[in-house]
Structures are given as structure tokens and as C-alpha cells.
Design a protein around this motif. Structure first.
Motif, PDB file in Angstrom:
ATOM      1  N   ILE A   1      78.894  36.855  74.576  1.00 47.63           N
ATOM      2  CA  ILE A   1      79.927  37.216  73.592  1.00 47.63           C
ATOM      3  C   ILE A   1      79.612  38.576  72.976  1.00 47.63           C
ATOM      4  O   ILE A   1      80.496  39.434  72.843  1.00 47.63           O
ATOM      5  CB  ILE A   1      80.052  36.120  72.515  1.00 47.63           C
ATOM      6  CG1 ILE A   1      80.634  34.845  73.118  1.00 47.63           C
ATOM      7  CG2 ILE A   1      80.910  36.600  71.354  1.00 47.63           C
ATOM      8  CD1 ILE A   1      80.574  33.640  72.201  1.00 47.63           C
ATOM      9  N   GLY A   2      78.372  38.801  72.620  1.00 51.61           N
ATOM     10  CA  GLY A   2      77.973  40.077  72.039  1.00 51.61           C
ATOM     11  C   GLY A   2      78.139  41.240  72.994  1.00 51.61           C
ATOM     12  O   GLY A   2      78.498  42.352  72.589  1.00 51.61           O
ATOM     13  N   SER A   3      77.902  41.001  74.285  1.00 51.59           N
ATOM     14  CA  SER A   3      78.056  42.065  75.278  1.00 51.59           C
ATOM     15  C   SER A   3      79.507  42.465  75.466  1.00 51.59           C
ATOM     16  O   SER A   3      79.797  43.604  75.843  1.00 51.59           O
ATOM     17  CB  SER A   3      77.477  41.618  76.620  1.00 51.59           C
ATOM     18  OG  SER A   3      76.100  41.393  76.502  1.00 51.59           O
ATOM     19  N   VAL A   4      80.422  41.555  75.223  1.00 49.73           N
ATOM     20  CA  VAL A   4      81.849  41.858  75.368  1.00 49.73           C
ATOM     21  C   VAL A   4      82.421  42.408  74.067  1.00 49.73           C
ATOM     22  O   VAL A   4      83.098  43.441  74.061  1.00 49.73           O
ATOM     23  CB  VAL A   4      82.622  40.591  75.802  1.00 49.73           C
ATOM     24  CG1 VAL A   4      84.115  40.839  75.783  1.00 49.73           C
ATOM     25  CG2 VAL A   4      82.172  40.150  77.184  1.00 49.73           C
ATOM     26  N   ILE A   5      82.133  41.751  72.960  1.00 49.04           N
ATOM     27  CA  ILE A   5      82.740  42.133  71.690  1.00 49.04           C
ATOM     28  C   ILE A   5      82.027  43.329  71.047  1.00 49.04           C
ATOM     29  O   ILE A   5      82.665  44.164  70.403  1.00 49.04           O
ATOM     30  CB  ILE A   5      82.757  40.925  70.728  1.00 49.04           C
ATOM     31  CG1 ILE A   5      83.683  39.854  71.288  1.00 49.04           C
ATOM     32  CG2 ILE A   5      83.200  41.321  69.338  1.00 49.04           C
ATOM     33  CD1 ILE A   5      83.702  38.589  70.476  1.00 49.04           C
ATOM     34  N   GLY A   6      80.716  43.437  71.223  1.00 51.09           N
ATOM     35  CA  GLY A   6      79.939  44.487  70.583  1.00 51.09           C
ATOM     36  C   GLY A   6      80.417  45.900  70.874  1.00 51.09           C
ATOM     37  O   GLY A   6      80.650  46.688  69.948  1.00 51.09           O
ATOM     38  N   PRO A   7      80.589  46.268  72.147  1.00 46.24           N
ATOM     39  CA  PRO A   7      81.076  47.623  72.428  1.00 46.24           C
ATOM     40  C   PRO A   7      82.481  47.889  71.893  1.00 46.24           C
ATOM     41  O   PRO A   7      82.784  49.008  71.476  1.00 46.24           O
ATOM     42  CB  PRO A   7      81.060  47.706  73.957  1.00 46.24           C
ATOM     43  CG  PRO A   7      80.047  46.712  74.371  1.00 46.24           C
ATOM     44  CD  PRO A   7      80.141  45.601  73.367  1.00 46.24           C
ATOM     45  N   VAL A   8      83.310  46.863  71.876  1.00 45.94           N
ATOM     46  CA  VAL A   8      84.666  47.039  71.334  1.00 45.94           C
ATOM     47  C   VAL A   8      84.606  47.315  69.833  1.00 45.94           C
ATOM     48  O   VAL A   8      85.233  48.256  69.328  1.00 45.94           O
ATOM     49  CB  VAL A   8      85.541  45.797  71.637  1.00 45.94           C
ATOM     50  CG1 VAL A   8      86.890  45.910  70.961  1.00 45.94           C
ATOM     51  CG2 VAL A   8      85.694  45.607  73.135  1.00 45.94           C
ATOM     52  N   ILE A   9      83.830  46.521  69.110  1.00 46.24           N
ATOM     53  CA  ILE A   9      83.691  46.721  67.669  1.00 46.24           C
ATOM     54  C   ILE A   9      83.005  48.058  67.388  1.00 46.24           C
ATOM     55  O   ILE A   9      83.441  48.821  66.521  1.00 46.24           O
ATOM     56  CB  ILE A   9      82.918  45.553  67.022  1.00 46.24           C
ATOM     57  CG1 ILE A   9      83.742  44.271  67.107  1.00 46.24           C
ATOM     58  CG2 ILE A   9      82.554  45.867  65.581  1.00 46.24           C
ATOM     59  CD1 ILE A   9      82.996  43.025  66.665  1.00 46.24           C
ATOM     60  N   GLY A  10      81.940  48.355  68.131  1.00 41.30           N
ATOM     61  CA  GLY A  10      81.230  49.616  67.931  1.00 41.30           C
ATOM     62  C   GLY A  10      82.097  50.821  68.215  1.00 41.30           C
ATOM     63  O   GLY A  10      82.089  51.802  67.458  1.00 41.30           O
ATOM     64  N   GLY A  11      82.857  50.782  69.290  1.00 41.80           N
ATOM     65  CA  GLY A  11      83.755  51.887  69.606  1.00 41.80           C
ATOM     66  C   GLY A  11      84.844  52.060  68.567  1.00 41.80           C
ATOM     67  O   GLY A  11      85.186  53.187  68.188  1.00 41.80           O
ATOM     68  N   THR A  12      85.385  50.969  68.088  1.00 43.78           N
ATOM     69  CA  THR A  12      86.419  51.034  67.049  1.00 43.78           C
ATOM     70  C   THR A  12      85.853  51.616  65.758  1.00 43.78           C
ATOM     71  O   THR A  12      86.484  52.477  65.128  1.00 43.78           O
ATOM     72  CB  THR A  12      87.001  49.634  66.788  1.00 43.78           C
ATOM     73  OG1 THR A  12      87.500  49.106  68.009  1.00 43.78           O
ATOM     74  CG2 THR A  12      88.108  49.686  65.757  1.00 43.78           C
ATOM     75  N   LEU A  13      84.664  51.157  65.353  1.00 49.31           N
ATOM     76  CA  LEU A  13      84.050  51.694  64.139  1.00 49.31           C
ATOM     77  C   LEU A  13      83.733  53.182  64.289  1.00 49.31           C
ATOM     78  O   LEU A  13      83.965  53.966  63.364  1.00 49.31           O
ATOM     79  CB  LEU A  13      82.781  50.922  63.796  1.00 49.31           C
ATOM     80  CG  LEU A  13      82.972  49.514  63.249  1.00 49.31           C
ATOM     81  CD1 LEU A  13      81.624  48.812  63.118  1.00 49.31           C
ATOM     82  CD2 LEU A  13      83.672  49.551  61.914  1.00 49.31           C
ATOM     83  N   ALA A  14      83.199  53.575  65.436  1.00 50.78           N
ATOM     84  CA  ALA A  14      82.844  54.978  65.636  1.00 50.78           C
ATOM     85  C   ALA A  14      84.081  55.871  65.655  1.00 50.78           C
ATOM     86  O   ALA A  14      84.047  57.005  65.183  1.00 50.78           O
ATOM     87  CB  ALA A  14      82.070  55.138  66.935  1.00 50.78           C
ATOM     88  N   GLU A  15      85.175  55.347  66.171  1.00 57.84           N
ATOM     89  CA  GLU A  15      86.397  56.146  66.263  1.00 57.84           C
ATOM     90  C   GLU A  15      87.175  56.172  64.960  1.00 57.84           C
ATOM     91  O   GLU A  15      87.669  57.214  64.533  1.00 57.84           O
ATOM     92  CB  GLU A  15      87.283  55.592  67.379  1.00 57.84           C
ATOM     93  CG  GLU A  15      88.502  56.446  67.659  1.00 57.84           C
ATOM     94  CD  GLU A  15      89.280  55.916  68.838  1.00 57.84           C
ATOM     95  OE1 GLU A  15      90.465  55.584  68.633  1.00 57.84           O
ATOM     96  OE2 GLU A  15      88.710  55.824  69.931  1.00 57.84           O
ATOM     97  N   LYS A  16      87.294  55.047  64.299  1.00 52.64           N
ATOM     98  CA  LYS A  16      88.155  54.933  63.112  1.00 52.64           C
ATOM     99  C   LYS A  16      87.438  55.261  61.807  1.00 52.64           C
ATOM    100  O   LYS A  16      88.038  55.792  60.891  1.00 52.64           O
ATOM    101  CB  LYS A  16      88.749  53.519  63.008  1.00 52.64           C
ATOM    102  CG  LYS A  16      89.546  53.095  64.211  1.00 52.64           C
ATOM    103  CD  LYS A  16      90.818  53.885  64.319  1.00 52.64           C
ATOM    104  CE  LYS A  16      91.625  53.360  65.508  1.00 52.64           C
ATOM    105  NZ  LYS A  16      92.764  54.194  65.796  1.00 52.64           N
TER     106      LYS A  16
END
Length: 147
Positions: A59-74
Motif C-alpha cells: 500500500i505504501g509503495s503505491v500511495i506514497g509516491p502519489v502523496i509525495g508527488g502531490t505534496l511536492a507539486e502543490k
């Protein structure tokens, strides 16, 4: 500590130091989790516990990059590290409360005699003999034989 260092970093060097500290701590916790499961759970039930740990990694491998990318971008990349702090606090409070370790009876001398010294030496020697050649290969050009 590593997550705080990384989140307040003002240059890449400090960010790398924070990530190294965070990685060492995280790697130690993962290894310790497996050691505790191996020690406290019967062989029959061990698969259930290992599957829960593996499910968290999946779950962390799938959700982590999505959350991290969103935080870094937004917002900012710093929030990727600040997000870890509530989980660290929950773990720091919950582990001493819920983890029940049972100490083996006997003296230290008796406990040291039951330790598998030869197996540990063999494991470390085998692991070292595999990892040292991997560290020797520093660049792709090192793979080619020089004449």
C-alpha cells in the motif's frame, strides 16, 4: 530525527544527511519488526503477520509516491518529511504500551551459550562476500575488462 533534519534542510547536503539518518532508522525498524515477529509468533501463524507487514509495504509503495508527488507539486517538498512526524509520535507512544517482550530466564552466560555463534559468523561472512564485490562496481565502465 532524520525526518526533522530533512524537512528543515536548506541545501542538498543536509537533505541527504537527513535522508540517510531516516533510512538507517527505517531500515532498522523493518529488520527489528521481522525479528520480533520471528521471535514471538509461532511458525503456524507467522504467515499472517508477515502478510500484514507486506500489505503495508504494498500500500505504501503505491500511495506514497502519489502523496509525495502531490505534496511536492502543490505545497512544498518539505511536507513529505513533516508528514512522517505524526506516525513517529504514534509509534513512540504505542510501542511501549502494546509491545510485550518476554525475557528468557537464566544468566547472561547461559544465554550466550545458546546463541548460534557459528551460524551468525557464517551468515555475516556470506553476506559480506556477496556485498563487497557489488560495492567494487562503481560505474558501468568498470564492468568492461580493460586491456
Amino acid at each position: 530525527m532524520g525526518t526533522i533534519i530533512a524537512s528543515v534542510a536548506n541545501n542538498v547536503s543536509l537533505l541527504l544527511v537527513g535522508r540517510c539518518v531516516q533510512g538507517c532508522g527505517g531500515g532498522g525498524l523493518v529488520a527489528l519488526t521481522y525479528v520480533i515477529i520471528t521471535d514471538m509468533v509461532t511458525l503456524r501463524e507467522r504467515g499472517k503477520y508477515m502478510s500484514v507487514i507486506s500489505l503495508q509495504w504494498a500500500i505504501g509503495s503505491v500511495i506514497g509516491p502519489v502523496i509525495g508527488g502531490t505534496l511536492a507539486e502543490k505545497v512544498t517538498w518539505r511536507w513529505i518529511f513533516w508528514l512522517n512526524i505524526p506516525f513517529c509520535v504514534i509509534a513512540a507512544i504505542g510501542i511501549p504500551i502494546f509491545l510485550r517482550l518476554y525475557m528468557k530466564e537464566g544468566s547472561i552466560r547461559t544465554k550466550l551459550r545458546t546463541f548460534d555463534w557459528f551460524g551468525s559468523f557464517l551468515f555475516v561472512a556470506a553476506l559480506t562476500s556477496c556485498l563487497v564485490p557489488v560495492t567494487w562496481v562503481s560505474t558501468p565502465s568498470a564492468l568492461y575488462l580493460k586491456h
